[in-house]
Design a protein around this motif. Sequence first.
Motif, short mmCIF file in Angstrom:
data_model
loop_
_atom_site.label_atom_id
_atom_site.label_comp_id
_atom_site.label_asym_id
_atom_site.label_seq_id
_atom_site.Cartn_x
_atom_site.Cartn_y
_atom_site.Cartn_z
N SER A 142 0.81 -1.32 0.01
CA SER A 142 0.24 -0.08 -0.11
C SER A 142 0.83 1.17 -0.05
CB SER A 142 -0.92 -0.11 1.13
OG SER A 142 -1.41 1.10 1.42
N ASN A 143 0.39 2.34 -0.73
CA ASN A 143 1.31 3.54 -0.53
C ASN A 143 1.02 4.24 0.44
OD1 ASN A 143 1.88 2.86 -3.60
ND2 ASN A 143 0.21 4.10 -4.23
N THR A 144 0.23 3.81 1.34
CA THR A 144 0.33 4.73 2.55
C THR A 144 0.86 4.07 3.81
OG1 THR A 144 -1.81 3.57 3.38
CG2 THR A 144 -2.32 5.24 1.86
N LEU A 145 1.38 2.75 3.64
CA LEU A 145 2.11 2.12 4.81
C LEU A 145 3.33 3.01 5.04
CD1 LEU A 145 1.92 -1.69 3.88
CD2 LEU A 145 0.94 -0.38 5.48
N PRO A 146 4.05 3.51 4.31
CA PRO A 146 5.41 4.29 4.72
C PRO A 146 5.04 5.44 5.54
CG PRO A 146 5.85 3.55 2.47
CD PRO A 146 4.39 3.14 2.79
N GLN A 147 3.92 6.12 4.79
CA GLN A 147 3.47 7.28 5.61
C GLN A 147 2.80 7.02 7.21
OE1 GLN A 147 3.39 10.60 5.04
NE2 GLN A 147 3.87 10.64 2.84
N ASP A 148 2.11 5.91 7.02
CA ASP A 148 1.63 5.25 8.38
C ASP A 148 2.71 5.03 9.31
OD1 ASP A 148 -0.96 5.51 7.28
OD2 ASP A 148 -1.30 3.18 6.76
N ALA A 149 3.78 4.32 8.99
CA ALA A 149 4.96 3.99 9.64
C ALA A 149 5.58 5.07 10.20
CB ALA A 149 5.89 3.29 8.82
N ILE A 150 5.72 6.42 9.83
CA ILE A 150 6.53 7.66 10.09
C ILE A 150 5.54 8.18 10.92
CG2 ILE A 150 7.56 9.51 9.36
CD1 ILE A 150 9.09 7.07 8.76
N ASN A 151 4.33 8.20 10.70
CA ASN A 151 3.30 8.70 11.69
C ASN A 151 3.16 8.09 12.89
OD1 ASN A 151 2.63 10.58 9.48
ND2 ASN A 151 0.74 9.42 8.94
N THR A 152 3.51 6.61 12.92
CA THR A 152 3.07 6.01 14.28
C THR A 152 4.66 6.31 15.15
OG1 THR A 152 2.08 4.12 12.95
CG2 THR A 152 2.93 4.04 15.19
N LEU A 153 5.66 6.22 14.24
CA LEU A 153 7.04 6.68 15.08
C LEU A 153 6.80 8.01 15.67
CD1 LEU A 153 9.57 5.47 12.50
CD2 LEU A 153 9.13 4.29 15.06
N GLU A 154 6.17 8.79 14.84
CA GLU A 154 6.15 10.23 15.53
C GLU A 154 5.36 10.20 16.71
OE1 GLU A 154 6.73 12.93 11.54
OE2 GLU A 154 4.63 12.59 12.36
N GLN A 155 4.40 9.35 17.17
CA GLN A 155 3.36 9.35 18.32
C GLN A 155 4.12 8.35 19.33
OE1 GLN A 155 -0.19 7.58 16.43
NE2 GLN A 155 -0.34 9.24 15.11
N LEU A 156 5.05 7.82 19.13
CA LEU A 156 5.81 6.88 20.22
C LEU A 156 6.34 7.75 21.40
CD1 LEU A 156 7.80 4.16 18.25
CD2 LEU A 156 5.64 3.97 19.62
N GLN A 157 7.04 8.85 20.77
CA GLN A 157 7.63 9.63 21.94
C GLN A 157 7.73 10.97 21.75
OE1 GLN A 157 11.65 7.76 21.86
NE2 GLN A 157 11.54 7.18 24.02
N ILE A 202 1.35 -0.98 19.58
CA ILE A 202 1.34 -1.77 20.87
C ILE A 202 2.58 -1.02 21.77
CG2 ILE A 202 1.88 -3.99 21.83
CD1 ILE A 202 0.53 -5.26 19.54
N LEU A 203 3.62 -1.01 21.25
CA LEU A 203 4.72 -0.32 22.08
C LEU A 203 4.10 1.12 22.41
CD1 LEU A 203 7.88 -1.18 20.13
CD2 LEU A 203 7.39 -2.10 22.40
N GLY A 204 3.69 2.00 21.65
CA GLY A 204 3.16 3.22 21.76
C GLY A 204 2.30 3.25 23.09
N SER A 205 1.51 2.23 22.99
CA SER A 205 0.44 2.43 24.25
C SER A 205 0.85 2.04 25.51
CB SER A 205 -0.58 1.16 23.60
OG SER A 205 -0.11 -0.18 23.89
N HIS A 206 2.14 1.88 25.75
CA HIS A 206 2.73 1.50 26.99
C HIS A 206 3.38 2.55 27.22
CE1 HIS A 206 1.35 -2.66 27.37
NE2 HIS A 206 1.39 -2.58 26.37
N LYS A 207 2.92 3.96 27.43
CA LYS A 207 3.63 5.06 27.76
C LYS A 207 3.54 5.18 29.23
CE LYS A 207 3.21 7.68 23.57
NZ LYS A 207 2.84 8.78 22.88
N THR A 208 4.70 5.46 30.00
CA THR A 208 4.59 5.73 31.44
C THR A 208 5.10 7.31 31.73
OG1 THR A 208 7.08 5.42 31.28
CG2 THR A 208 5.70 3.52 31.78
N GLY A 209 4.97 8.30 30.70
CA GLY A 209 5.35 9.61 30.93
C GLY A 209 5.28 10.14 29.48
#
Length: 312
Positions: A2-17, A118-125
Motif C-alpha cells: 500500500s502506498n500509505t504504509l510508509p506514511q503510516d509507519a512514520i506517523n506512528t513513530l512520531e506518536q511513540l515519543q 502496541i509499544l506506543g500504548s505503554h507510555k509511562t510519561g
Amino acid sequence: MSNTLPQDAINTLEQLQGKFPGNRRAHAKGEFYEAVFTPNGKAIPYTTAPHLQSEPVPATVRFSNSPPDPTAADFLSPAKGMSIHFHQPDGSTSHQVCTTIPMFITKDPKTFIEMLKILGSHKTGVHSIDLGLGIVQLLTTFPEHKKTLLALKEQLKQPPISYAALHYYPIHAFYLVNAEGKRQAIKYEWRPLKEKKSSSFLSSINLSTNYLSEDLEKRLDKGTVSFELFIRLAEDTDATDDPTDTWPTDRQKILIGQLTINKKIFPTENLLFDPTIVGKGIELPDDPILHFRHESYAVSYDRRNKENKKTP
C-alpha cells in the motif's frame, strides 16, 4: 505494498515519543565518523562492487541509538545502529544500515506498524515507553515472532560497554553479482577487530546519558577503532525474502575486509542512509521489509529536510 504504509509507519513513530523536528524518525541520536574500508580481495569471485575489490575506499560511519528522541539516554536504547556510506571512485555511494540484532521483528510491513502501535500504548510519561511491558504484549500478540522479540528483550537487560564492542548486522540478504553475472545470496556481519571475551555489557548505574559517544571519542584519542566484515554464503534452501530468518549457523563465512574508524566528523549535508542503495555488483532480493524501509526512510528524510529549512 500500500502506498500509505510508509506514511503510516512514520506517523506512528512520531506518536511513540513525540515529534522532534529536523531529526530522523528512528535512530535520531547519533554521531558521524570518518573511516576507511580496506577489502582483502576475497569477495572478488562473488562481486564487481568497487568497494569490495582490493583497493581501500573512504567511508562515512554513523553510530546511533534506536529511539526517535534525540535526547534519549544511551543506556535506555536496546538496539544500537551502525550505518555506512562507502564512497566509490566514481563519486557514488554504497550503503549499509546495520543494527545489533541480527534479524527484523517481522517480514510484513503492516505487522510492523501494528507492533509500533502496541509499544506506543505503554507510555509511562510524556516521552517514556515501558519497553519491557510492550515486548511482553508483543510476545502474547505475535508468538510467531518470539525469537526476535526475545533477542530484543535480552538487549534491554544491560547497556553495552561501547559501540566499538558490538556486532552489527544489515539484517537482510543481498545478492553479490560477479563479472560473469552469477549471483550469490549473502548476509553481512560486522565484528569488532579487538573483540574481548569478557561481557560486552555493563550496569547503567552512574552512566552518562551520552556515554557511548564519549567512550568512542576516548578510544579514538588513543588510536583507531576497527571492525571486520564477513559474508555468509546462502544455500538453495535459505530464504532471501524474509529478514526474520537468520539462516543456519553452519553456512560458509568469509572475511572480506576491515573498516577502520579514524575520527569524529560533523558533515554539513543532511545524510541519508538507505539499505537499498547498494551500487554496482550488488542486487536486492524481493524482500517486502527491505523495500518498505526504502519508502519509509524517504518519508522521514523529506520531513526532516523540510523542517530544517524552516529553522532560522
